[in-house]
Design a protein around this motif. Structure first.
Motif, short mmCIF file in Angstrom:
data_model
loop_
_atom_site.label_atom_id
_atom_site.label_comp_id
_atom_site.label_asym_id
_atom_site.label_seq_id
_atom_site.Cartn_x
_atom_site.Cartn_y
_atom_site.Cartn_z
N ASP A 266 0.83 -1.20 0.00
CA ASP A 266 0.00 0.00 0.00
C ASP A 266 0.87 1.26 0.00
OD1 ASP A 266 -2.28 -1.68 0.09
OD2 ASP A 266 -2.04 -1.85 2.25
N LYS A 267 0.63 2.15 0.97
CA LYS A 267 1.32 3.45 0.98
C LYS A 267 2.82 3.30 1.19
CE LYS A 267 -2.68 6.12 2.55
NZ LYS A 267 -3.23 6.99 3.62
N GLN B 277 5.57 4.88 -1.22
CA GLN B 277 6.56 5.81 -0.68
C GLN B 277 7.98 5.35 -1.01
OE1 GLN B 277 6.92 6.06 3.64
NE2 GLN B 277 7.11 8.29 3.48
#
Length: 364
Positions: free
Chosen positions: A262-263, A267
């Motif tokens: 996910d994030k 990132q």
């Protein structure tokens, strides 16, 4: 993330690439070969095309079931072929753009590092795309059979050189691949000490004479940040460079460079933050080359010419590789009518045919 594992899709990756032409191919993560809807398997190629004799299955490509067959015609110089079977009707209606691209673009690429398309035929139930057969499996399977699930630097360079020479030819022909990955790199033999690599599956390719790419297609862990984030437009050739970096990293370390889900995954990609496994020793030269390719900002990422002239790439490069490209690019291909004939055939295949319909052939 090792190359033998499959990450869970993130919220940003939800949905099937088959929903519409702008959807990310997210159900296919890093390992499985294709996730197209399950095609109806033909009873036998003998039903409509008797000169092809089916001898087995090769698996699935991006768009269909791939069969192994023999071309029994006396004029066939290499009788063993692979035939991708694409079911007519709804399947073709949903993916006609990609089917047309794969056939038209790949038929224009005549290079030792690219699987050669021979012909396309249409029966009442399927389109068949006939191509040369590579008997060594794909590079992903080749690597995962190794005890350490990675390649030594010398062997990784051998495969990487072939891939770059082939991609240089593609880009010079105006074609960006947009789906470079280990599973789409086939080998002529799994037993040879120096297998010959061949690119396949050009369904997501893009020609520079068409509009700039806008759709997020490809396979997530090989996908450049600008593609993953859905930039309005992007340079598909520059996105290919990122995928080259992922492939080289995976060959050397047996893992993909960016971790997390996910994030956290996003990132790590946007920061270009990748960790080198401490138990693998590689040269400073290949680390420098990776640092040029795995650059999140497309405008700062190296061009293919920088890879071609890099000292690590040039080491032990077979003589005459790029002179061969120049000769092949100078050859005139007699394919002027192929796009029209392929487009017409694929358009006709949007509906099922009648059993009495004759088989249509397009020689490539």
């Amino acid at each position: 993330m090792s190359i033998g594992s499959e990450p869970a899709p993130s919220a940003a990756m939800e949905g099937s690439w088959g929903q519409d032409s702008a959807s990310v191919r997210t159900q296919e993560a890093c390992h499985p070969i294709g996730q197209a809807p399950d095609p109806i398997r033909p009873a036998s190629l003998l039903d409509y095309v008797p000169h092809y004799v089916e001898i087995g299955d090769l698996g699935r490509g991006n768009f269909g079931l791939v069969l192994r067959a023999l071309d029994t015609r006396p004029t066939s110089q290499s009788p063993e072929v692979a035939i991708k079977m694409l079911p007519r009707g709804e399947f073709i209606r949903n993916y006609k753009t990609y089917v047309k691209r794969e056939i038209v673009h790949q038929s224009s690429l005549r290079h030792p590092s690219i699987i050669r398309l021979r012909e396309v035929f249409m029966t009442p139930t399927h389109i068949g795309v006939v191509m040369d057969c590579a008997n060594g499996g794909d590079l992903h399977a080749y690597i995962t059979r190794r005890p350490a699930m990675r390649l030594c630097e010398e062997e990784a360079r051998w495969f990487f050189q072939q891939l770059v020479v082939g991609l240089d030819y593609c880009h010079s022909r105006g074609v960006a691949n947009r789906d470079l990955k280990l599973e789409n790199l086939l080998l002529d033999s799994a037993d040879s000490p120096r297998p010959i690599l061949k690119m396949c599956d050009f369904g997501y390719s893009k020609h520079e004479l068409n509009s700039l790419p806008k759709t997020s297609v490809g396979t997530t862990c090989y996908m450049a940040p600008e593609v993953y984030l859905g930039y309005t437009t992007y340079d598909a050739k520059v996105a290919d460079i990122w995928s080259l970096g992922i492939i080289l990293f995976a060959m050397l370390f047996g893992a993909f460079p960016f971790k997390g889900r996910d994030k956290r995954y996003i990132q790590a990609v946007l920061l270009g933050r990748y960790a080198i496994p401490p138990d693998v020793q590689v040269s400073s030269g290949v680390m420098h080359l990776l640092s040029l390719m795995l650059v999140p900002e497309p405008s700062c990422r190296c061009e293919l010419s920088a890879i071609i002239h890099h000292p690590w790439f040039l080491q032990d490069l077979p003589a005459g590789a790029f002179e061969m490209n120049a000769r092949l690019l100078a050859e005139k291909l007699q394919l002027e009518d192929v796009p029209y004939r392929v487009n017409r055939l694929v358009d006709m295949a949007q509906r099922l045919g009648d059993a009495r319909e004759p088989v249509t052939f397009v020689r490539l």
